[in-house]
Design a protein around this motif. Structure first.
Motif, PDB file in Angstrom:
ATOM      1  N   GLY A   1     -29.329 -55.110 -45.274  1.00  0.00           N
ATOM      2  CA  GLY A   1     -30.304 -55.703 -44.355  1.00  0.00           C
ATOM      3  C   GLY A   1     -31.635 -54.983 -44.438  1.00  0.00           C
ATOM      4  O   GLY A   1     -31.700 -53.770 -44.260  1.00  0.00           O
TER       5      GLY A   1
ATOM      6  N   ASP B   1     -31.926 -62.274 -48.083  1.00  0.00           N
ATOM      7  CA  ASP B   1     -33.119 -63.115 -48.153  1.00  0.00           C
ATOM      8  C   ASP B   1     -34.095 -62.550 -49.200  1.00  0.00           C
ATOM      9  O   ASP B   1     -33.886 -61.461 -49.736  1.00  0.00           O
TER      10      ASP B   1
ATOM     11  N   ASN C   1     -40.990 -61.681 -35.350  1.00  0.00           N
ATOM     12  CA  ASN C   1     -41.135 -61.273 -33.948  1.00  0.00           C
ATOM     13  C   ASN C   1     -42.584 -61.271 -33.494  1.00  0.00           C
ATOM     14  O   ASN C   1     -43.490 -61.620 -34.245  1.00  0.00           O
TER      15      ASN C   1
ATOM     16  N   GLY D   1     -44.463 -58.737 -32.373  1.00  0.00           N
ATOM     17  CA  GLY D   1     -45.295 -57.578 -32.696  1.00  0.00           C
ATOM     18  C   GLY D   1     -45.735 -56.753 -31.504  1.00  0.00           C
ATOM     19  O   GLY D   1     -46.789 -56.113 -31.542  1.00  0.00           O
TER      20      GLY D   1
ATOM     21  N   GLY E   1     -34.726 -66.407 -30.349  1.00  0.00           N
ATOM     22  CA  GLY E   1     -36.001 -66.392 -29.636  1.00  0.00           C
ATOM     23  C   GLY E   1     -36.989 -67.284 -30.371  1.00  0.00           C
ATOM     24  O   GLY E   1     -36.912 -67.416 -31.588  1.00  0.00           O
ATOM     25  N   GLN E   2     -37.882 -67.927 -29.615  1.00  0.00           N
ATOM     26  CA  GLN E   2     -38.841 -68.834 -30.255  1.00  0.00           C
ATOM     27  C   GLN E   2     -40.268 -68.498 -29.837  1.00  0.00           C
ATOM     28  O   GLN E   2     -40.502 -67.988 -28.734  1.00  0.00           O
ATOM     29  N   VAL E   3     -41.199 -68.812 -30.730  1.00  0.00           N
ATOM     30  CA  VAL E   3     -42.595 -68.448 -30.533  1.00  0.00           C
ATOM     31  C   VAL E   3     -43.466 -69.629 -30.967  1.00  0.00           C
ATOM     32  O   VAL E   3     -43.129 -70.302 -31.943  1.00  0.00           O
TER      33      VAL E   3
ATOM     34  N   MET F   1     -32.405 -62.433 -32.342  1.00  0.00           N
ATOM     35  CA  MET F   1     -32.136 -61.072 -31.879  1.00  0.00           C
ATOM     36  C   MET F   1     -30.631 -60.835 -31.873  1.00  0.00           C
ATOM     37  O   MET F   1     -29.844 -61.776 -31.942  1.00  0.00           O
TER      38      MET F   1
ATOM     39  N   GLY G   1     -31.745 -55.935 -29.463  1.00  0.00           N
ATOM     40  CA  GLY G   1     -32.276 -56.924 -28.526  1.00  0.00           C
ATOM     41  C   GLY G   1     -33.753 -57.183 -28.798  1.00  0.00           C
ATOM     42  O   GLY G   1     -34.169 -57.348 -29.937  1.00  0.00           O
TER      43      GLY G   1
HETATM   44  C1  LIG Z   1     -38.970 -64.235 -31.490  1.00  0.00           C
HETATM   45  C2  LIG Z   1     -38.741 -62.752 -31.388  1.00  0.00           C
HETATM   46  C3  LIG Z   1     -39.732 -61.930 -30.868  1.00  0.00           C
HETATM   47  C4  LIG Z   1     -39.538 -60.555 -30.796  1.00  0.00           C
HETATM   48  N1  LIG Z   1     -40.560 -59.783 -30.361  1.00  0.00           N
HETATM   49  C5  LIG Z   1     -40.399 -58.433 -30.323  1.00  0.00           C
HETATM   50  C6  LIG Z   1     -41.469 -57.587 -29.967  1.00  0.00           C
HETATM   51  O1  LIG Z   1     -42.581 -58.067 -29.737  1.00  0.00           O
HETATM   52  N2  LIG Z   1     -41.258 -56.245 -29.913  1.00  0.00           N
HETATM   53  C7  LIG Z   1     -40.022 -55.698 -30.198  1.00  0.00           C
HETATM   54  O2  LIG Z   1     -39.851 -54.462 -30.117  1.00  0.00           O
HETATM   55  N3  LIG Z   1     -38.999 -56.480 -30.592  1.00  0.00           N
HETATM   56  C8  LIG Z   1     -39.160 -57.814 -30.662  1.00  0.00           C
HETATM   57  N4  LIG Z   1     -38.136 -58.603 -31.069  1.00  0.00           N
HETATM   58  C9  LIG Z   1     -36.868 -57.946 -31.443  1.00  0.00           C
HETATM   59  C10 LIG Z   1     -37.014 -57.274 -32.804  1.00  0.00           C
HETATM   60  O3  LIG Z   1     -37.628 -58.171 -33.701  1.00  0.00           O
HETATM   61  C11 LIG Z   1     -35.648 -56.846 -33.308  1.00  0.00           C
HETATM   62  O4  LIG Z   1     -35.038 -55.972 -32.370  1.00  0.00           O
HETATM   63  C12 LIG Z   1     -35.732 -56.121 -34.647  1.00  0.00           C
HETATM   64  O5  LIG Z   1     -36.536 -56.839 -35.548  1.00  0.00           O
HETATM   65  C13 LIG Z   1     -34.338 -55.943 -35.208  1.00  0.00           C
HETATM   66  O6  LIG Z   1     -34.448 -55.409 -36.514  1.00  0.00           O
HETATM   67  P1  LIG Z   1     -33.161 -55.332 -37.411  1.00  0.00           P
HETATM   68  O7  LIG Z   1     -33.565 -54.707 -38.686  1.00  0.00           O
HETATM   69  O8  LIG Z   1     -32.063 -54.687 -36.630  1.00  0.00           O
HETATM   70  O9  LIG Z   1     -32.706 -56.847 -37.625  1.00  0.00           O
HETATM   71  P2  LIG Z   1     -33.263 -58.069 -38.521  1.00  0.00           P
HETATM   72  O10 LIG Z   1     -34.721 -58.051 -38.654  1.00  0.00           O
HETATM   73  O11 LIG Z   1     -32.650 -59.312 -37.961  1.00  0.00           O
HETATM   74  O12 LIG Z   1     -32.678 -57.769 -39.949  1.00  0.00           O
HETATM   75  C14 LIG Z   1     -31.361 -58.034 -40.330  1.00  0.00           C
HETATM   76  C15 LIG Z   1     -31.405 -58.382 -41.808  1.00  0.00           C
HETATM   77  O13 LIG Z   1     -30.083 -58.366 -42.328  1.00  0.00           O
HETATM   78  C16 LIG Z   1     -30.015 -59.360 -43.330  1.00  0.00           C
HETATM   79  N5  LIG Z   1     -28.592 -59.666 -43.528  1.00  0.00           N
HETATM   80  C17 LIG Z   1     -27.729 -60.151 -42.603  1.00  0.00           C
HETATM   81  N6  LIG Z   1     -26.498 -60.273 -43.130  1.00  0.00           N
HETATM   82  C18 LIG Z   1     -26.581 -59.833 -44.411  1.00  0.00           C
HETATM   83  C19 LIG Z   1     -25.624 -59.707 -45.469  1.00  0.00           C
HETATM   84  N7  LIG Z   1     -24.340 -60.048 -45.302  1.00  0.00           N
HETATM   85  N8  LIG Z   1     -26.042 -59.225 -46.675  1.00  0.00           N
HETATM   86  C20 LIG Z   1     -27.349 -58.868 -46.860  1.00  0.00           C
HETATM   87  N9  LIG Z   1     -28.297 -58.980 -45.888  1.00  0.00           N
HETATM   88  C21 LIG Z   1     -27.911 -59.462 -44.686  1.00  0.00           C
HETATM   89  C22 LIG Z   1     -30.819 -60.522 -42.737  1.00  0.00           C
HETATM   90  O14 LIG Z   1     -31.243 -61.428 -43.739  1.00  0.00           O
HETATM   91  C23 LIG Z   1     -31.969 -59.780 -42.067  1.00  0.00           C
HETATM   92  O15 LIG Z   1     -33.105 -59.676 -42.915  1.00  0.00           O
HETATM   93  C24 LIG Z   1     -38.302 -59.979 -31.179  1.00  0.00           C
HETATM   94  C25 LIG Z   1     -37.307 -60.805 -31.715  1.00  0.00           C
HETATM   95  C26 LIG Z   1     -37.518 -62.169 -31.831  1.00  0.00           C
HETATM   96  C27 LIG Z   1     -36.438 -63.020 -32.427  1.00  0.00           C
END
Ligand SMILES: Cc1cc2nc3c(=O)[nH]c(=O)nc-3n(C[C@H](O)[C@H](O)[C@H](O)COP(=O)(O)OP(=O)(O)OC[C@H]3O[C@@H](n4cnc5c(N)ncnc54)[C@H](O)[C@@H]3O)c2cc1C
Length: 353
Positions: A20, A43, A53, A55, A224-226, A308, A335
């Motif tokens: 990821g 991806d 997200n 930002g 979540g949607q924007v 999320m 989250g």
């Molecule tokens: C609309 C929205 C607005 C947000 N706004 C904010 C904000 O303003 N501030 C804030 O602090 N947080 C915000 N968040 C939350 C924040 O974006 C997340 O907490 C954070 O991005 C999580 O990061 P992550 O790396 O854990 O997950 P992700 O970014 O979801 O990354 C997970 C990755 O794993 C990959 N993956 C999954 N399964 C596999 C697999 N089997 N093999 C290979 N790859 C895989 C996926 O393709 C993905 O790229 C928001 C979220 C959303 C949805």
């Protein structure tokens, strides 16, 4: 989209495997740079929450934390607030030239005695006047509101790119899906071919998709949607903004309003890892945008969804770290706080290794 590498290019054995390439995977890669690290991402860039997200670089807003005190308790709320501050400080320390909009944030919910009290406790815990009461304007009406001075805005994709560039020596492979990862061996799918890779340590930074690999990871998805409007005039205070108990949030980017939320209004459209946005939430966000701006003289130019992950299903429902076996760990489920928390978790994990 970055194309998948030829399967023969992936090493048969690595020290650290990261699955990821969202914020968590990239921050971990950054802190483990210099070691033998392979990141695999299904991806072409990263497709979950990080690239989609809003930002917000935020340590939290009062109305949301008041609600969290009820469900998770006061100590947990203060602890998470301090962790978010630590994470944000790490991001600013590691990337001092990162372009940040130093706009602060305004929570427009009614100011209450409980809110003032929490504000005081958070400032005391931080040993800084993070929160103050200030006049702010929303939809043409000025009111007294909770103001968070250190909060700001960042372009999430630019931060993701910076992290990858700065993770010197780390190998990133896009278009590579992990199908199983356990006890030192991973099965990866590359352009229809299965490749086996052995590892000493693996971290599954797969957020809302964590249960696809381990049902025991207990991460519940929350879509979540924007929307983003056309360029718009308004008297509304140019800060990050929270309305409706923090469920809806907005900021100004290049003269446009970016507004997200609606999750509490449409629970049936939320509990999914499906990345398709929906009309109901868009309509809700358009209503909120009109209220925020004080007029409807604009149109919606962009609308997207991201997913999320919530450990244990709740906002502060559980720990994002879960050991699967001696070599394998899930680090998923930040989250709506991942921008702030992932640098801290990555730094901690790197320090333990
Ligand atoms: C609309 C929205 C607005 C947000 N706004 C904010 C904000 O303003 N501030 C804030 O602090 N947080 C915000 N968040 C939350 C924040 O974006 C997340 O907490 C954070 O991005 C999580 O990061 P992550 O790396 O854990 O997950 P992700 O970014 O979801 O990354 C997970 C990755 O794993 C990959 N993956 C999954 N399964 C596999 C697999 N089997 N093999 C290979 N790859 C895989 C996926 O393709 C993905 O790229 C928001 C979220 C959303 C949805």
């Amino acid at each position: 989209m970055t194309p998948a590498p030829p399967s023969g290019e992936l090493a048969k054995q690595v020290d650290v495997l990261i699955v990821g390439a969202g914020f968590m995977g990239r921050w971990l890669a950054y802190f483990l740079r210099g070691r033998d690290v392979q990141v695999v991402e299904r991806d072409g860039f990263g497709y979950g929450a990080s690239s989609r997200n809003a930002g917000f670089l935020t340590c939290g807003q009062i109305s949301e934390m008041l609600a969290d005190v009820e469900t998770a308790g006061f100590d947990r709320v203060i602890g998470t607030f301090l962790e978010r501050r630590q994470g944000l400080a790490i991001a600013r320390r590691e990337f001092p030239d990162l372009e940040v909009d130093p706009c602060g944030s305004v929570d427009y919910d009614d100011v209450t005695d409980a809110g003032r009290d929490l504000m005081g406790q958070l400032n005391a815990a931080a040993d800084e006047r993070v929160y103050t009461l200030r006049p702010a304007t929303l939809g043409g009406r000025e009111r007294e509101a909770y103001f968070n001075t250190p909060d700001g805005g960042v372009h999430p994709v630019k931060l993701m790119q910076r992290l990858q560039q700065a993770a010197e020596g780390v190998r990133f492979a896009f278009g590579v899906k992990a199908n199983s990862v356990a006890r030192g061996e991973a099965e990866l799918e590359v352009a229809g071919t299965t490749v086996r890779m052995r590892y000493n340590r693996a971290f599954l930074c797969t957020n809302a998709f964590a249960t696809e690999l381990f049902s025991s990871s207990e991460v519940v998805p929350g879509r979540g949607q924007v929307i983003v409007t056309s360029p718009v005039e308004t008297a509304t205070t140019r800060a990050l903004g929270y309305i409706n108990h923090g469920y809806d949030y907005f900021r100004f980017v290049d003269g446009r309003l970016l507004i997200g939320g609606g999750r509490n209004r449409f629970p049936g459209e939320t509990g999914t890892s499906e990345l398709r946005p929906t009309v109901h939430v868009r309509e809700w966000l358009e209503q909120q945008a009109a209220a925020v701006l004080g007029h409807s003289d604009w149109k919606t130019e962009y609308h997207w969804a991201g997913v999320m992950g919530f450990p244990g299903g709740g906002h502060l429902g559980g720990s994002p770290r879960r050991k699967i076996d001696a070599q394998t760990e899930v680090v998923a489920g930040f989250g709506g706080m991942g921008v702030a928390l992932t640098p801290l978790y990555a730094q901690r994990i790197a320090a333990e290794m």
